[in-house]
Design an enzyme around this catalytic site. Structure first.
Site, mmCIF file in Angstrom:
data_model
loop_
_atom_site.group_PDB
_atom_site.id
_atom_site.type_symbol
_atom_site.label_atom_id
_atom_site.label_comp_id
_atom_site.label_asym_id
_atom_site.label_seq_id
_atom_site.Cartn_x
_atom_site.Cartn_y
_atom_site.Cartn_z
ATOM 1 C CG HIS A 178 -2.205 -0.759 0.980
ATOM 2 N ND1 HIS A 178 -2.658 -1.745 1.842
ATOM 3 C CD2 HIS A 178 -3.125 -0.709 -0.015
ATOM 4 C CE1 HIS A 178 -3.785 -2.246 1.385
ATOM 5 N NE2 HIS A 178 -4.095 -1.644 0.254
ATOM 6 C CD GLU A 187 -1.211 -4.405 -5.029
ATOM 7 O OE1 GLU A 187 -2.138 -3.573 -5.052
ATOM 8 O OE2 GLU A 187 -1.411 -5.637 -5.026
ATOM 9 C CG HIS A 208 -7.068 -1.474 -7.666
ATOM 10 N ND1 HIS A 208 -8.010 -0.463 -7.548
ATOM 11 C CD2 HIS A 208 -6.762 -1.840 -6.400
ATOM 12 C CE1 HIS A 208 -8.249 -0.232 -6.284
ATOM 13 N NE2 HIS A 208 -7.509 -1.043 -5.554
ATOM 14 C CD GLU A 216 -4.175 0.259 -5.484
ATOM 15 O OE1 GLU A 216 -4.968 0.811 -4.704
ATOM 16 O OE2 GLU A 216 -3.790 -0.926 -5.357
#
Length: 386
Positions: free
Chosen positions: A192, A216, A292, A242
């Site tokens: 994140h 990610e 995403h 994303e």
């Protein structure tokens, strides 16, 4: 055929509002699109009211390229997340109309199928206490439902650095999940955009024994040189994208060779065709595509249309078996995961039918999702520490 109007519907939960846009035509055909906004749902609705008058009403729904270009550039200001998300909803709905009018699924209009089924990975499943035992049991539930891939962010409210105690705890969660799912299940680790490059590299080394299929967003998305620094120092695949809302902005990412997998959100990038164009560019750089997908059944259906005609498609994210599963009722024919895969739909258009009455059962909420708050993974804003 001409567009006569658009209508908007918001299905709300405490942590996400799903915005559905119906595009109506003078021949009675209606298409639907969807996106999920975080904290900007009312802004999106406001933009769509203006765009309907300025660009959408009176347009030919078959002329997708022309409509997208006018919506993106016709207001002169640079399009960001809100504008590109509004475009995406209208664009998806136009493809839905076109497919229905011609009696074919959207993937057929974008080059034809390259696969019959699409691998799914589960997200939103670890809304439990942040302990190895609870994560182990929750992960077992995922594989018992037939999933062969799942993703988690084990890092709590970590930001920039992660101290020794939190590192040990986070790695223990990943170890517990790997033990629960076995060696054959893909385990995807979400960061994140939490960490500095040095911390991300250190954590990659700690996680390597558990064989993540990717890391990610190891660093915040604004600085691609920082991402490249991580990519140069770790052996695990890097996934990101994303929070990039214009396919043109992926150019620098491709040039840096910092990502092995890109994750455009069809609901934020301007729609299905924009994502398909991006995927073609990614293919020339030997990069895979794994969208995403934090939306409901319509956005999932749109992402499946992209998957069906994209040779370098890897896997599709899916929340709706574990987080707010009831929202699946807003669309008839909602995509389902069976034995770890979606089956590519053959129905015309997107393959789903939106039910506005069902959506009305989920009124819009003041949805909150704060990744920096303790307990965020429970997706219950009323219960998270602030």
């Amino acid at each position: 055929m001409r567009i006569t109007r658009i209508s908007t519907h918001v299905a709300g939960t405490p942590w996400r509002n799903l915005t559905f846009v119906q595009v109506h035509t003078d021949e009675g055909l209606v298409g639907v699109g969807e996106t999920r906004m975080l904290g900007h749902t009312d802004a999106l609705l406001g933009y769509l009211r203006e765009a309907e008058v300025n660009h959408v009403r009176g347009s030919d729904p078959f002329a997708v390229e022309d409509l997208v270009r006018r919506m993106k550039y016709g207001d002169y200001g640079r399009a960001g997340e809100i504008v590109m998300s509004g475009i995406a909803c209208v664009e998806m709905a136009c493809w839905d109309i076109k497919g229905k009018a011609l009696g074919v699924p959207v993937w057929q209009l974008l080059g034809g199928r390259v696969t019959d089924r699409v691998k799914a990975y589960a997200n939103g499943w670890y809304t439990v206490e942040r302990t190895p035992e609870a994560f182990h049991q929750a992960a077992r539930t995922v594989v018992e439902r037939g999933y062969r891939a799942l993703k988690l962010d084990p890092f709590g409210a970590g930001r920039a650095e992660l101290d020794h105690a939190e590192t040990v705890h986070s790695v223990a969660l990943v170890e517990a999940v790997r033990d629960a799912v076995g060696p054959e299940t893909e385990l995807l680790v979400e960061m994140h955009g939490r960490f500095s490059p040095a911390t991300a590299v250190r954590l990659a080394g700690e996680l390597a024994p558990y064989r993540p299929a990717w890391l990610e967003e190891p660093v915040p998305p604004e600085n691609l040189k920082a991402l490249a620094k991580v990519a140069e120092k770790v052996d695990l695949p890097i996934a990101t994208g994303e929070r990039i809302h214009d396919r043109i902005e992926f150019r620098e990412l491709f040039e840096s060779q910092a990502a092995d997998v890109i994750q455009p959100d069809v609901g934020h990038l301007g729609g299905i065709l924009e994502a398909r164009k991006l995927a073609a560019t990614a293919e020339t750089h030997y990069v895979l595509v794994a969208p995403h997908n934090v939306g409901g059944p319509v956005l999932t259906a749109a992402s499946l249309q992209l998957a069906g005609c994209t040779p370098n498609f890897k896997i599709l994210e899916h929340f709706n078996d574990f987080a707010d599963a009831a929202v699946g009722a807003v669309a008839k024919g909602a995509p389902q995961v069976v034995d770890g895969y979606f089956t590519l739909p053959d129905a015309p258009g997107l393959g789903v039918e939106f039910d506005a009455d069902a959506a009305a059962e989920f009124p819009q909420q003041q949805a909150r999702f704060d990744l920096w708050a303790e307990g965020w993974e429970k997706r219950d804003p009323t219960g998270s520490a602030r």
